[in-house]
Structures are given as structure tokens and as C-alpha cells.
Design a protein around this motif. Sequence first.
Motif, PDB file in Angstrom:
ATOM      1  N   GLU A   8      41.203  37.022  31.227  1.00 23.14           N
ATOM      2  CA  GLU A   8      42.351  38.079  31.301  1.00 23.14           C
ATOM      3  C   GLU A   8      41.747  39.478  31.099  1.00 23.14           C
ATOM      4  O   GLU A   8      42.166  40.208  31.751  1.00 23.14           O
ATOM      5  CB  GLU A   8      43.465  37.756  30.028  1.00 23.14           C
ATOM      6  N   ARG A   9      40.747  39.398  30.153  1.00 23.55           N
ATOM      7  CA  ARG A   9      40.204  40.900  29.861  1.00 23.55           C
ATOM      8  C   ARG A   9      39.578  41.463  31.161  1.00 23.55           C
ATOM      9  O   ARG A   9      39.502  42.601  31.555  1.00 23.55           O
ATOM     10  CB  ARG A   9      39.287  40.891  28.844  1.00 23.55           C
ATOM     11  N   PRO A  18      40.525  46.828  41.875  1.00 25.71           N
ATOM     12  CA  PRO A  18      40.771  45.959  43.013  1.00 25.71           C
ATOM     13  C   PRO A  18      41.978  44.979  42.677  1.00 25.71           C
ATOM     14  O   PRO A  18      42.377  44.621  43.443  1.00 25.71           O
ATOM     15  CB  PRO A  18      39.592  45.366  43.246  1.00 25.71           C
ATOM     16  N   ILE A  19      42.312  44.479  41.335  1.00 33.00           N
ATOM     17  CA  ILE A  19      43.238  43.403  41.110  1.00 33.00           C
ATOM     18  C   ILE A  19      44.364  43.998  40.220  1.00 33.00           C
ATOM     19  O   ILE A  19      45.429  44.024  40.845  1.00 33.00           O
ATOM     20  CB  ILE A  19      42.535  42.484  40.400  1.00 33.00           C
ATOM     21  N   TRP A  20      44.240  44.516  39.154  1.00 33.34           N
ATOM     22  CA  TRP A  20      45.381  44.894  38.470  1.00 33.34           C
ATOM     23  C   TRP A  20      46.026  45.761  39.001  1.00 33.34           C
ATOM     24  O   TRP A  20      47.410  45.827  39.005  1.00 33.34           O
ATOM     25  CB  TRP A  20      44.794  45.254  36.943  1.00 33.34           C
ATOM     26  N   LYS A  47      42.766  29.344  43.729  1.00 31.25           N
ATOM     27  CA  LYS A  47      42.459  30.509  42.885  1.00 31.25           C
ATOM     28  C   LYS A  47      43.457  31.805  42.869  1.00 31.25           C
ATOM     29  O   LYS A  47      43.790  32.584  41.747  1.00 31.25           O
ATOM     30  CB  LYS A  47      41.050  31.139  43.638  1.00 31.25           C
ATOM     31  N   ASP A  48      44.130  31.674  44.031  1.00 29.69           N
ATOM     32  CA  ASP A  48      45.267  32.692  44.115  1.00 29.69           C
ATOM     33  C   ASP A  48      46.384  32.533  43.246  1.00 29.69           C
ATOM     34  O   ASP A  48      46.702  33.343  42.427  1.00 29.69           O
ATOM     35  CB  ASP A  48      45.693  32.644  45.666  1.00 29.69           C
ATOM     36  N   CYS A  55      47.808  37.238  35.539  1.00 34.85           N
ATOM     37  CA  CYS A  55      48.314  38.476  35.765  1.00 34.85           C
ATOM     38  C   CYS A  55      49.629  38.767  35.234  1.00 34.85           C
ATOM     39  O   CYS A  55      50.025  39.492  34.525  1.00 34.85           O
ATOM     40  CB  CYS A  55      48.212  38.966  37.323  1.00 34.85           C
ATOM     41  N   MET A  56      50.564  37.713  35.512  1.00 37.01           N
ATOM     42  CA  MET A  56      51.923  37.687  35.172  1.00 37.01           C
ATOM     43  C   MET A  56      51.946  37.423  33.752  1.00 37.01           C
ATOM     44  O   MET A  56      52.790  37.996  32.908  1.00 37.01           O
ATOM     45  CB  MET A  56      52.667  36.654  35.943  1.00 37.01           C
ATOM     46  N   GLN A  57      51.086  36.534  33.009  1.00 43.29           N
ATOM     47  CA  GLN A  57      51.171  36.342  31.632  1.00 43.29           C
ATOM     48  C   GLN A  57      50.667  37.698  30.882  1.00 43.29           C
ATOM     49  O   GLN A  57      51.409  37.928  29.866  1.00 43.29           O
ATOM     50  CB  GLN A  57      49.918  35.363  31.296  1.00 43.29           C
TER      51      GLN A  57
END
Length: 277
Positions: A8-9, A18-20, A47-48, A55-57
Motif C-alpha cells: 500500500e505504501r 503514475p498510479i495514485w 494484477k489490475d 487503491c480503494m482500501q
Amino acid sequence: MEKYQEVERSIIKKYRKPIWNRFIGGIKDYELIKPGDKIAVCISGGKDSVLLACCMQHLIKYTEIPFSLQFIAMDPGYNPQNRALLLSNCQLLHIPVKVYDSDIFRVTAGEEKSPCYLCARMRRGYLYRYAQDLGCNKIALGHHFDDVIETILMSMLYGAEMRTMMPKLHSKNFAGMELIRPLYYVRERDILAWKRYNGLQFLQCSCRFTEEGAHKPNGGGKRAQVKALIAALRADNPQVDTNIFRSAQGVNLETVLSWRRGSTARNFLDDYDGCKK
């Protein structure tokens, strides 16, 4: 630090840009989450969808928007090893998933023309129903940026129309239900990098049809062929994927032969003579 905390970190530290940031950007730009939503995050084991769940968590811990989550997985007929991998990853990452069984793989096995289309429709129907039974009003799927641009090209090359994979959709068959795609802006290459960085292993493709087809000369299906085409074009022009995406945002009706909205169809000839100077 436990493994799930490290994973998560990494999303908000190493892969923040690129992600968050793109995850948050898609949610804001397309208004995917609203106060009071109860969202079922659908996990296939790949993976997706697992990244989406992570991310939702994280989002629900810090957002000011009041909403709630359920995590659901539908087993369409996985072999025992694939099901075990899905469950072990959810346990490792502290994702409280509910697994539902179905016989979709068996039902679609005899379909020769379009088993992937039928399978996708059936899986989505099951997910809507399970989510609705849990009191949810939305399901969240893990489709990403590459899925979107591949869909645009596939529609043009094989469907003879200009259409894309929308960031959100109202369900036509389940009243009050909506589908959202929070990873809409996230590139697949960044998801792969995140996976490798954390040493994670996910389901590649548990579909027996695709696995068998991958060994044939033109195996892997049309999406795999379009993915390879985009990769070849990107080697010459690194912006080609972005340009494909923007083409769906910048449709110029002045230079389109015909278009439709619902049952209403229009042709450029409808106004052509009236536009003469």
C-alpha cells in the motif's frame, strides 16, 4: 512493516505519480464516487483488479467523501490452483473478499463464435447481481488506460464504429446499479512495474479458451493483436497511445460522415446545403 503495508505504501510513495495521482484524477474528472455510495470492488485475481482493491482500501481511509466498500470475486470455474492464488493474495493484502461460484466457463466452452464476449457479459451480470444483493449501488472494475485505447481501435478495425470503454455506465438490466472504472488513466506498464517492485504474483489469464489460443499462430484473440499493433506504433511515436485516447475526447462532428445518439441518427448531408455561404 507487514507486507500489505509495504504494498500500500508503494502506491502512494514510489508510484504516486503514475498510479495514485492518475487513480485520483480519474475519480475526480469523471465523478466516479459520490457521498453515500456503496461500491463492490470486483476482483478477478489479476494484477489490475488487485491493484484497484488496494487503491480503494487506501482511499477510503483518508477521503472526506463518505462511502463504503465490499470486495467480491466471482469464480467462473477456476482450477484449484488459480482459486488458491486469488485467495492467498487477498489474505496477504488484507482484502476481505467474498467469493461466489458460477459455472460460466462450462457454459461458454461450447460457444465457437464469440466465447469471450459471452463470458464477459455473463460475468458482469453475476457481479451486478451479487453486488446488488449486498446493498451496493456500484461495481468497480479494474480496466485501465491500455484497455480503453485497445477498445477504441478494436471498435474501428473490427466493429466498424467509433466507440470507447466509458469511465462509468448505468446498468441497463439492474435498476439503480452503475459500473465505474477508477483505473481509467493508469497505464498497464506502471501496474506491471508496481507488481514487480513488490514481488507479487497474480493470475495471468485463467480462461481456458485464451490459454489454448495463445499457442496458435494468431492466438491470444483480437485484443492481443491490437495490443501488439499499438506497441509497434508506439516504437515509432511514443505519443501514439495518448493520441488514440484523445481522439475519443476530440471528435469533430463537422468532419464525421454520420453519427447517432440512441435511436436518433444524423448524416453530414442533413445540414450540408444549409451550411453553404
